[in-house]
Design an enzyme around this catalytic site. Structure first.
Site, PDB file in Angstrom:
ATOM      1  N   ASP A  34      21.584  72.314  52.715  1.00 13.79           N
ATOM      2  CA  ASP A  34      21.784  70.978  52.527  1.00 13.79           C
ATOM      3  C   ASP A  34      20.195  69.914  52.777  1.00 13.79           C
ATOM      4  OD1 ASP A  34      24.470  71.315  51.822  1.00 13.79           O
ATOM      5  OD2 ASP A  34      25.442  70.590  53.573  1.00 13.79           O
ATOM      6  N   ASP A  35      20.650  68.821  52.394  1.00 12.32           N
ATOM      7  CA  ASP A  35      19.403  67.953  53.805  1.00 12.32           C
ATOM      8  C   ASP A  35      18.162  67.763  52.602  1.00 12.32           C
ATOM      9  OD1 ASP A  35      21.558  67.969  55.641  1.00 12.32           O
ATOM     10  OD2 ASP A  35      20.600  69.050  57.120  1.00 12.32           O
ATOM     11  N   HIS A 178      20.188  74.818  55.804  1.00 14.10           N
ATOM     12  CA  HIS A 178      19.573  73.807  55.669  1.00 14.10           C
ATOM     13  C   HIS A 178      18.095  74.107  55.653  1.00 14.10           C
ATOM     14  CE1 HIS A 178      23.233  73.397  58.255  1.00 14.10           C
ATOM     15  NE2 HIS A 178      23.094  71.749  57.620  1.00 14.10           N
TER      16      HIS A 178
END
Length: 430
Positions: A34-35, A178
């Site tokens: 993610d991110d 992440h």
């Protein structure tokens, strides 16, 4: 707030409705990130994944995708799946439905403009949704996770992340990590520790031959398992089928050729059908006596469960049949009737010609259709992935008549005089 975001989030998290968050069987691990993309950490992450030849799923922010299109292109070109993590890292709980939809629309447009593919997998930031997000399930597949190791924090460093990943190695998790430390609550240097831990984790997984899946592959397996009958049901169906075959063998006097190695069952009968040109130059005509072969389906089930592919199954069947041919030749010597040929119908016929058999297509008609239905049903029932095999190889799985003349059989698989002489003192099986 309770009705708008808390209850919807708890509903999908606890009940698993409309989302993908946990593996249902031991098929592999889904690595998700993610991110990103992040110009400092995403290239390092891609290098690690490439090093171990692992594919993953990236839930990216649309604003970052527009800012770093070359990273999105690299993710896509290296075989990873790209999903959406909103346009910016805002929680859906603090946005109106219109704002959420604009986030998704802008993110889809950004990714489409870069790689020409429309993303359909969506992970809302922090896994929080609002009640109106439930209407998104017709267009997007909501993907949560089953293992989070708080890798956005630097506390504990590499060892903390690595130990948490290894603790769940056998649980077939959907793991969320992440590749950026720029979101609210994250430490800027946290991805350094995540990357070091991931490198060590994947090295161990490689040694243990752990499988990693993209989310779309996971979805395919999940849908297949929902359609497939349960293991207990399938075992019961196989049990009933094999019991029925024993009754069928008794009714039609079909007996094992060798009671100690029951690969084949057989009976002597008159051939009824079109003339078949045998490899020896002879002809098999309607009315000629043949030994009708039936492969022992209990043995077939054993071979299927031990095979990883239809090719491997065919090789194992060929080896089993080849080793049995001298016994079949010996069996012919004990039959008092004048038998013209050995005859059987099979759908797995790879390698039959090398064994001396002539392959002939079944004449089109009711018998051909019924036989094909029966053999495909048998494969679907006995093979763990029989339904998928039929879909992928349906054009190759057509039944053939396999024949070999007794003259050619005895010539190709001659039994020594001493062996026949010894066997003549035994009770013949017919």
């Amino acid at each position: 707030m309770l009705l708008y975001t808390i209850l919807p989030t708890l509903t999908v998290r606890l009940l698993g409705l409309w989302v993908y968050k946990k593996k249902v069987a031991r098929d592999g691990i889904a690595l998700t990130f993610d991110d990103g993309p992040d110009p400092d950490f995403t290239p390092q992450l891609l290098d690690i994944l490439s090093k171990y030849q692992i594919i993953a799923t990236f839930f990216v922010l649309g604003s970052k995708a527009e800012k770093y299109p070359e990273l999105i292109q690299r993710i896509h070109h290296e075989g990873h799946l790209i999903g959406i993590h909103n346009y910016v890292h805002w929680t859906n709980a603090c946005m109106t439905p219109q704002k959420v939809r604009k986030q998704l629309k802008d993110s889809v447009a950004a990714i489409e403009n870069i790689i020409g593919v429309t993303p359909i997998y969506y992970r809302p930031p922090w896994g929080i949704i609002n009640v109106f997000d439930l209407f998104l399930v017709h267009r997007f597949r909501l993907v949560f996770w089953s293992l989070m190791v708080t890798d956005w924090r630097s506390h504990g460093g590499t060892e903390r992340i690595k130990s948490k990943l290894l603790a769940k190695l056998q649980s077939n998790q959907i793991i969320v990590l992440h590749d950026s430390g720029q979101t609210f609550g994250a430490n800027r240097d946290a991805p350094h520790y995540m990357l070091d831990a991931l490198d060590a984790f994947l090295e161990i997984c490689t040694l243990r031959r752990v499988t990693f899946l993209r989310i779309d592959t996971y979805l395919h397996l999940l849908q297949f398992k929902k359609r497939a009958p349960s293991r207990r049901t399938k075992k019961f169906l196989i049990f009933i089928w094999l019991k029925w075959e024993r009754v069928f063998h008794w009714l039609f006097n079909i007996r094992p050729i060798d009671v100690d190695n029951q690969i084949f069952y057989s009976r002597v009968r008159k051939y009824h059908g079109k003339t078949i040109q045998l490899g020896s130059g002879e002809e098999l005509n309607s009315g000629d006596l043949v030994i009708e072969l039936h492969f022992n389906n209990e043995k077939l089930h054993q071979l299927i469960t031990e095979s990883d592919s239809m090719f491997q199954l065919a090789v194992q069947m060929k080896q089993a049949v080849k080793s049995f041919m001298p016994t079949l030749t010996q069996h012919v010597h004990f039959i008092p009737e004048k038998v013209k040929a050995i005859y059987g119908i099979t759908m797995i016929h790879r390698g039959s010609k090398q064994l001396g058999f002539t392959l002939t297509e079944l004449p089109k008609g009711i018998f051909s259709r019924v036989t094909q239905f029966y053999l495909k049903l048998l494969l679907c029932l006995l093979h763990p992935n029989g339904r998928d095999r039929l879909k992928m190889k349906s054009e190759l799985l057509s039944p053939r008549i396999a024949t070999i003349s007794t003259q050619e059989l005895c010539k190709k698989y001659a039994v020594s005089v001493e062996l026949i002489a010894i066997s003549e003192h035994a009770v013949p099986i017919s």
